[in-house]
Enzyme design. Sequence first.
Site, short mmCIF file in Angstrom:
data_model
loop_
_atom_site.label_atom_id
_atom_site.label_comp_id
_atom_site.label_asym_id
_atom_site.label_seq_id
_atom_site.Cartn_x
_atom_site.Cartn_y
_atom_site.Cartn_z
N ARG A 1 0.62 -1.14 -0.15
CA ARG A 1 0.19 0.06 -0.32
C ARG A 1 1.15 1.08 -0.14
O ARG A 1 1.86 0.94 0.85
CB ARG A 1 -0.93 0.16 0.72
CG ARG A 1 -1.80 0.79 0.87
CD ARG A 1 -3.06 1.62 2.73
NE ARG A 1 -3.85 0.22 2.93
CZ ARG A 1 -4.27 -0.61 3.74
NH1 ARG A 1 -3.11 -0.36 4.63
NH2 ARG A 1 -4.54 -1.80 3.32
N ARG B 1 -3.66 1.89 17.82
CA ARG B 1 -4.18 1.25 17.10
C ARG B 1 -4.48 2.22 15.44
O ARG B 1 -3.90 3.65 15.76
CB ARG B 1 -5.61 0.78 16.88
CG ARG B 1 -5.80 -0.59 17.82
CD ARG B 1 -5.55 -1.88 16.61
NE ARG B 1 -6.18 -2.23 15.78
CZ ARG B 1 -7.12 -2.62 15.76
NH1 ARG B 1 -7.99 -3.33 16.50
NH2 ARG B 1 -7.67 -2.93 14.86
N LYS B 2 -4.78 1.65 13.72
CA LYS B 2 -4.53 2.90 12.69
C LYS B 2 -5.37 4.09 12.99
O LYS B 2 -6.17 3.59 14.10
CB LYS B 2 -4.98 1.86 11.29
CG LYS B 2 -6.28 1.37 11.64
CD LYS B 2 -6.88 0.88 9.97
CE LYS B 2 -8.13 0.55 10.24
NZ LYS B 2 -8.14 0.22 9.17
N GLY C 1 -15.58 -7.10 2.11
CA GLY C 1 -16.26 -8.89 2.37
C GLY C 1 -15.87 -9.11 3.71
O GLY C 1 -16.21 -10.36 3.86
N CYS D 1 -14.05 -1.90 4.94
CA CYS D 1 -13.22 -1.25 4.41
C CYS D 1 -13.91 -0.76 2.84
O CYS D 1 -13.29 0.46 2.62
CB CYS D 1 -12.05 -1.98 3.69
SG CYS D 1 -10.59 -3.06 5.57
N GLY D 2 -15.20 -0.99 2.79
CA GLY D 2 -15.87 -0.66 1.33
C GLY D 2 -16.61 0.14 2.16
O GLY D 2 -17.33 0.54 0.82
#
Length: 588
Positions: free
Chosen positions: A63, A181-182, A451, A456-457
Site C-alpha cells: 500500500r 491501532r491505525k 468482504g 473497508c468498503g
Amino acid sequence: MAHKKEEYKAELYGDEVREKLEEFAEKGWESIPEDEREKWFSRFKFWGVFHHRGGQESYFMMRLTNCGGVLEPDQLRAIGEVARDYAKGPAENPEFGNGWIDLTTRQSIQLHWLKLEDIPEIWEKLEAVGVSSRSAGGDTMRNISGCPVAGKAEEYVESRPILDEIQETIRDDNDLANMPRKFNISVTGCKQGCAQDSINDIGLEPAHKFIAGEEVEGFNVRVGGGLGGREPREARPLDLFIRPEHAVETVRAFVEFYHEVGNRTNRSKNRARFFVDEHGTDAIREELDERLDFEFETAGTDFRGEYTYNAGKHTEYGAHDHVGVYDQKDDKNYVGLSVPVGRLSAEDAIELADLADAYGSGEVRLTRRQNPLIMDVPDGNLSNLLNEPLLEKHSPEPNPFVQGAMACTGTEFCSLALTETKARMARLLRWLGDNVDVPDDVDRIKMHFSGCTADCGQAMTADIGLQGMRARKDGQMVEAVDVGVGGGIGEEPTFIEWVRQRVPADEAPGMIANIVEAYAALRSEGQTFREWVDATGHETIVELAEPHEVQGYTDPCLADGKQSWYPFDDGESPAPTDAEGQPISADD
C-alpha cells in the site's frame, strides 16, 4: 497485559523495520523463520507491505501513501510500470486479468502479487519519483484524507498547506509511529464534505465564527468516527473552533493523547472511536486545553448543511463525488474518471498518466470513492481529452450503478474477508446497468461492498450496502451477503439498516433489482434514494427486498472461496514460490 502485537512492536518497529525487511528480501522468502512469520508480517505493515492470505504464501501487497490523494507528474506512471513489471501472480482474475493497481477509499493505491525479493527494487523505482509506502499500514497514522482538489477548486479555508504540514511534522515523526491501532486524519476546507470527517479518528471541518465583531475562518474539530465491527460511530464534535494557524498543533495534541493513553490491551476495543467513548468529549476537550497554548473558542458555524458528497441529496444541490468535468479556480478544468470498484490495469494507469501529461499538468489526484482525476486541463484541450478511448472505458459520465460503486479487496487477497468482492461487484454492475432502469434525474445509486464487517468498503455509508457472509444453499456452503439500505455522510450521517442477511451471492442481484425498481416506481418526484428509504419505512422495504436468481448473471465464485487458495482457481496453490515465481518444492 499488553497484546502480543505490542510485544512485537516493542522489540522492533517503525523505520527500523525496513532494514530487516530488505535483509529478508535479499535472502528470499524461506529466510523468514516459519515460527516468526506472524511477528514479521505484523511489523512489515508499517512499510505498507502486507502478506497475502493463506495459500498465497510468499506473495505480498504493498500500500502506498500520498497525502490528500495527490500524485505529482510521473508518479502514477511509475506506479503503473511497477504494476506491469512486478504485480503479476500465478493466476488471473476473470474480470481484470493480471497486473493492475487498486485505488483505495483513503485516496491511495495498492499493488498485489508482489514477491518479497522485488520489494527493495520496487521501493527504489517509486521513491525515485517521491512515492512512499512508509506508515501505510499497521498501527500507524494512515494516509491523510482531504478534498482531492484542495488548492485547485474553491475552498472556504485553504487546507493543502495544513495537510502537507501534518504529513511532514506528525505522520513522519518516528516517535509517533507506534500507535495503539491505525489512526485516520482528515482535513478539508471545502463545503462538499468530501474528506468524510464524520468517519475519521480526527476530522477538521470548515467553519466560521464571529470573534470580537469580525468573521473568522477556521475549523470545527470532531473526533472518534469509524465504521468497523458493526459498531460504527459518527465523529463527535468537541465544541471547539480553531483558526487555521492552530490546526496542526491541535491534530498533534489529540494524536499524542491517544498515543500515550490509548488502550494497548484489547485490540477489538482500542480504535479511537472507543477511546472517545471511554473518555468523553468534555474530558478530551479539557485535555487538549491543557496541552495547547492558545485560548479555546466554542464551535463555530459549520457548513454541514451544504455537504453533498455521499450526502443523500439530489445532485441539483451539488456533486456527490468528483466524477465528471469541473471548473478549477484558475479557469482550467479537472476531469474525474469512473473506475469501477477502483481497479485499473497497469496499461490503463500508464495511459492515464500519459493523458494527464498531454492534456493537463501531469498531476493526477485520487478521491475517497476510488476514482482518479486529471488536473489542470485548459478549455482548449478538453474536447480532445474527452474523445480519448480511455475515457470511453472509464467514463466521466458512467451509468448510475457504476458511478456509485465501491468495493474492498475481498477474499482474493484478504485473510479477514468472507467473500470475493471486486469481480462480483463488476459483474453485478454490468448486469444492473443492462437490466434495471432508474429515473432520469437519478445519476448515482451508491452501492458499497465490504468482504467482512471490518467495512473497508464503507458499506455502512451506502445507499445499498453489502457485507460479506457465508450461508447454506442447496446443502452446500456458499458466499453470501448481508444487505442494508439508507446510509450516507452529510449533515446528518446515517448508517445502513439491515434488510436481509446471509443472502446467497447469486440471489443478491435480484434482490437489489427489486429494491431499485421499487424506488423508481414508488418515489415522489425528485426524491433521492436515501429520502425514499426514510419515507418508506424499514418493514416495507424488507417486504420489497425479495432475493432471487436472475437470468444473465453468473456469479464468479459462488462456492465458498474462503476455503480455496484463490477464488478463481480450483487447483492446488503453487505457493510458496521462489524469486522467479516458481513453486518451491515441499521436499527441498
